[in-house]
Each structure stands twice: as C-alpha cells, then as structure tokens.
Design a protein around this motif. Structure first.
Motif, PDB file in Angstrom:
ATOM      1  N   VAL A  89       0.839  -1.201   0.000  1.00  0.00           N
ATOM      2  CA  VAL A  89       0.000   0.000   0.000  1.00  0.00           C
ATOM      3  C   VAL A  89       0.877   1.255   0.000  1.00  0.00           C
ATOM      4  O   VAL A  89       0.592   2.229  -0.703  1.00  0.00           O
ATOM      5  CB  VAL A  89      -0.952   0.007   1.214  1.00  0.00           C
ATOM      6  CG1 VAL A  89      -1.599   1.382   1.390  1.00  0.00           C
ATOM      7  CG2 VAL A  89      -2.032  -1.054   1.047  1.00  0.00           C
ATOM      8  N   ARG A  90       1.952   1.212   0.750  1.00  0.00           N
ATOM      9  CA  ARG A  90       2.885   2.351   0.774  1.00  0.00           C
ATOM     10  C   ARG A  90       3.424   2.646  -0.610  1.00  0.00           C
ATOM     11  O   ARG A  90       3.493   3.801  -1.044  1.00  0.00           O
ATOM     12  CB  ARG A  90       4.039   2.045   1.725  1.00  0.00           C
ATOM     13  CG  ARG A  90       5.094   3.145   1.819  1.00  0.00           C
ATOM     14  CD  ARG A  90       6.444   2.592   2.197  1.00  0.00           C
ATOM     15  NE  ARG A  90       6.976   1.714   1.152  1.00  0.00           N
ATOM     16  CZ  ARG A  90       8.055   0.958   1.270  1.00  0.00           C
ATOM     17  NH1 ARG A  90       8.714   0.925   2.411  1.00  0.00           N
ATOM     18  NH2 ARG A  90       8.479   0.206   0.269  1.00  0.00           N
ATOM     19  N   ASP A  91       3.803   1.565  -1.334  1.00  0.00           N
ATOM     20  CA  ASP A  91       4.332   1.752  -2.686  1.00  0.00           C
ATOM     21  C   ASP A  91       3.261   2.274  -3.636  1.00  0.00           C
ATOM     22  O   ASP A  91       3.538   3.103  -4.494  1.00  0.00           O
ATOM     23  CB  ASP A  91       4.904   0.437  -3.210  1.00  0.00           C
ATOM     24  CG  ASP A  91       6.198   0.034  -2.527  1.00  0.00           C
ATOM     25  OD1 ASP A  91       6.846   0.942  -1.935  1.00  0.00           O
ATOM     26  OD2 ASP A  91       6.565  -1.144  -2.553  1.00  0.00           O
ATOM     27  N   ILE A  92       2.036   1.784  -3.508  1.00  0.00           N
ATOM     28  CA  ILE A  92       0.934   2.257  -4.330  1.00  0.00           C
ATOM     29  C   ILE A  92       0.717   3.754  -4.149  1.00  0.00           C
ATOM     30  O   ILE A  92       0.555   4.518  -5.108  1.00  0.00           O
ATOM     31  CB  ILE A  92      -0.358   1.476  -4.017  1.00  0.00           C
ATOM     32  CG1 ILE A  92      -0.254   0.057  -4.562  1.00  0.00           C
ATOM     33  CG2 ILE A  92      -1.581   2.186  -4.608  1.00  0.00           C
ATOM     34  CD1 ILE A  92      -1.376  -0.859  -4.120  1.00  0.00           C
ATOM     35  N   LEU A  93       0.729   4.196  -2.900  1.00  0.00           N
ATOM     36  CA  LEU A  93       0.533   5.610  -2.598  1.00  0.00           C
ATOM     37  C   LEU A  93       1.745   6.432  -3.048  1.00  0.00           C
ATOM     38  O   LEU A  93       1.583   7.558  -3.546  1.00  0.00           O
ATOM     39  CB  LEU A  93       0.292   5.798  -1.100  1.00  0.00           C
ATOM     40  CG  LEU A  93      -1.006   5.181  -0.548  1.00  0.00           C
ATOM     41  CD1 LEU A  93      -1.050   5.283   0.966  1.00  0.00           C
ATOM     42  CD2 LEU A  93      -2.225   5.870  -1.174  1.00  0.00           C
ATOM     43  N   ARG A  94       2.923   5.876  -2.888  1.00  0.00           N
ATOM     44  CA  ARG A  94       4.152   6.593  -3.249  1.00  0.00           C
ATOM     45  C   ARG A  94       4.204   6.888  -4.758  1.00  0.00           C
ATOM     46  O   ARG A  94       4.616   7.981  -5.166  1.00  0.00           O
ATOM     47  CB  ARG A  94       5.363   5.751  -2.844  1.00  0.00           C
ATOM     48  CG  ARG A  94       6.700   6.374  -3.216  1.00  0.00           C
ATOM     49  CD  ARG A  94       7.838   5.460  -2.810  1.00  0.00           C
ATOM     50  NE  ARG A  94       9.130   6.016  -3.153  1.00  0.00           N
ATOM     51  CZ  ARG A  94      10.285   5.362  -3.007  1.00  0.00           C
ATOM     52  NH1 ARG A  94      10.294   4.124  -2.490  1.00  0.00           N
ATOM     53  NH2 ARG A  94      11.418   5.924  -3.340  1.00  0.00           N
ATOM     54  N   TYR A  95       3.782   5.917  -5.569  1.00  0.00           N
ATOM     55  CA  TYR A  95       3.882   6.078  -7.013  1.00  0.00           C
ATOM     56  C   TYR A  95       2.555   6.450  -7.669  1.00  0.00           C
ATOM     57  O   TYR A  95       2.483   6.572  -8.899  1.00  0.00           O
ATOM     58  CB  TYR A  95       4.431   4.789  -7.646  1.00  0.00           C
ATOM     59  CG  TYR A  95       5.812   4.457  -7.135  1.00  0.00           C
ATOM     60  CD1 TYR A  95       6.896   5.262  -7.436  1.00  0.00           C
ATOM     61  CD2 TYR A  95       6.025   3.352  -6.305  1.00  0.00           C
ATOM     62  CE1 TYR A  95       8.166   4.990  -6.966  1.00  0.00           C
ATOM     63  CE2 TYR A  95       7.299   3.059  -5.827  1.00  0.00           C
ATOM     64  CZ  TYR A  95       8.366   3.882  -6.160  1.00  0.00           C
ATOM     65  OH  TYR A  95       9.617   3.603  -5.672  1.00  0.00           O
ATOM     66  N   GLY A  96       1.505   6.644  -6.859  1.00  0.00           N
ATOM     67  CA  GLY A  96       0.212   7.047  -7.413  1.00  0.00           C
ATOM     68  C   GLY A  96      -0.361   6.007  -8.361  1.00  0.00           C
ATOM     69  O   GLY A  96      -1.001   6.346  -9.357  1.00  0.00           O
ATOM     70  N   THR A  97      -0.142   4.740  -8.034  1.00  0.00           N
ATOM     71  CA  THR A  97      -0.606   3.654  -8.910  1.00  0.00           C
ATOM     72  C   THR A  97      -2.103   3.433  -8.775  1.00  0.00           C
ATOM     73  O   THR A  97      -2.611   3.262  -7.665  1.00  0.00           O
ATOM     74  CB  THR A  97       0.126   2.332  -8.545  1.00  0.00           C
ATOM     75  OG1 THR A  97       1.534   2.566  -8.552  1.00  0.00           O
ATOM     76  CG2 THR A  97      -0.239   1.234  -9.529  1.00  0.00           C
ATOM     77  N   PRO A  98      -2.849   3.447  -9.885  1.00  0.00           N
ATOM     78  CA  PRO A  98      -4.292   3.169  -9.801  1.00  0.00           C
ATOM     79  C   PRO A  98      -4.543   1.700  -9.478  1.00  0.00           C
ATOM     80  O   PRO A  98      -3.794   0.833  -9.909  1.00  0.00           O
ATOM     81  CB  PRO A  98      -4.814   3.508 -11.208  1.00  0.00           C
ATOM     82  CG  PRO A  98      -3.615   3.377 -12.103  1.00  0.00           C
ATOM     83  CD  PRO A  98      -2.425   3.755 -11.272  1.00  0.00           C
ATOM     84  N   VAL A  99      -5.588   1.450  -8.700  1.00  0.00           N
ATOM     85  CA  VAL A  99      -5.926   0.069  -8.314  1.00  0.00           C
ATOM     86  C   VAL A  99      -7.232  -0.329  -8.989  1.00  0.00           C
ATOM     87  O   VAL A  99      -8.170   0.463  -9.023  1.00  0.00           O
ATOM     88  CB  VAL A  99      -6.064  -0.046  -6.776  1.00  0.00           C
ATOM     89  CG1 VAL A  99      -6.478  -1.456  -6.390  1.00  0.00           C
ATOM     90  CG2 VAL A  99      -4.757   0.343  -6.108  1.00  0.00           C
TER      91      VAL A  99
END
Length: 210
Positions: free
Chosen positions: A200-210
């Motif tokens: 989740v940290r990486d998703i938020l860090r790189y603004g990755t859409p889920v």
C-alpha cells in the motif's frame, strides 16, 4: 532504497548532433571524466540506438535535418520521460531556451559552449537521469504487480488503500472477515510484498491506480 531502484544499470550519455567535430569533442570531454557516451548524428539514428533499459542523459542539438531537437524532446516525453536533456545550439534565443526548459529540458547551452559548464550540466543530468529512471522502473513494477490481481482482489486492495479494516471491507463487499483476510493473503503472495502495508505504501508513493 527499493530492490528495483538498487539494481539500476549505469547511465549513458547520448550526443545527438549533425556536426561530427562537435560530437567528437564532447565525447572526448566526457571520456576524460569517465562518462560513457554514444554519438548519434541524427534524431533517427538516436531512436534506433536508444537503450530503454539504461538511464540516459542526452546532449541534443536544436537544429538538425529531418527531426529537430525540440521535436525529439516531444517524442521522448511519451516514450522515455525519465531521460535528462541538455540542449546545445548556435542559433538559440531566449524564447527557444525558455520553451525547452518548460518542456522539461535540464539545461540550454549556446555554442561555442564552455567545456566545464557542459561537463557540470552533464554530471547533473546523469544524476537526475539515474534517479528518474529508478523511480520510473519502481512505478512500473508496482503497476505490473497490481495487474496480477483478480478484480475482487483489486476491490479489496482499493479499500485497504483507503485505510479500511477487514471488518468494514467485509460489510461493503458482503463477505466475511475471514474471506477478506484470505484475499489479503493472496494479494501479498501474488505481489511478493513483505506485507500489505508495504505494498500500500508503494501504491501511494507512485500514485498507482488500483
């Protein structure tokens, strides 16, 4: 530093200019500072030799036959946004330099350039290219891992990203807490994450859409 970021290969500098003498002098200057370089006498030759698997800094002439430097800059914004570009031109004006810098160029130097100034600009460009490339590679890796998940797993993950606990996720999706936790475990296994929290940290860090 992320595993992807720590494995980035060494940067390369491309010298893209239709003046053979200038290319040779820049290559010699960079070699004296132990910086790898590749000479290309046109934008087309550069595109044919460009290695997307390495961070890149480009010393780019403004005016060249067929495809100009600014036109190549536009193309690279789509295919290689992590590259650093240093423009060199004997015909540059204030407006042109401002436009290229606004479009993301690292620097704009007029010919004849000061060798030390060019070397300083390249060294900074190489550092930025390595950082930008590492960031891009990590961002791509996170997006690839999200694509491995089923639609239901992505639903669960999206709610985890929102900060919802398993009980709230279960209520929203009409499933038991145990089933939610099974999905969380599968997400962790499929992505190879140390924990859901780190993913989740990486998703938020790189603004990755889920």
């Amino acid at each position: 530093m992320d595993a992807v970021e720590s494995s980035v290969t060494s940067p390369v500098v491309y010298i893209v200019d239709d003046d053979p003498g200038l290319c040779d002098s820049v290559a010699w200057l960079l070699d004296s500072a132990c910086i790898d370089s590749v000479i290309c006498h046109s934008a087309a030759e550069f595109l044919g030799r460009f290695d997307r698997a390495r961070p890149a800094c480009i010393v780019l002439d403004v005016r060249m036959p067929e495809m100009s430097g600014p036109r190549l800059q536009e193309k690279l914004a789509d295919i290689a946004p992590s590259v650093s570009i240093i423009f060199v031109s004997a015909h540059g004006d204030i407006r042109m330099s401002v436009d290229t810098i606004k479009a993301g160029a690292q620097d704009f130097l007029e010919k004849p350039y000061d060798p030390q100034k060019l070397l300083d600009a390249v060294q900074l460009g190489v550092e930025d290219a390595a950082k930008n490339f590492a960031h891009h590679m990590s961002m791509t890796d996170v997006a690839r891992k999200v694509e491995l998940l089923t639609p239901r797993e992505r639903e669960v993950l999206a709610m985890v990203v929102e900060g919802l606990p398993s009980k709230s996720i279960g209520r929203r999706l009409g499933m038991s807490v145990k089933t939610v936790d099974v999905h969380r475990t599968r997400i962790k296994m499929k992505t190879g994450a140390e924990s859901i929290g780190t993913f989740v940290r990486d998703i938020l860090r790189y603004g990755t859409p889920v």
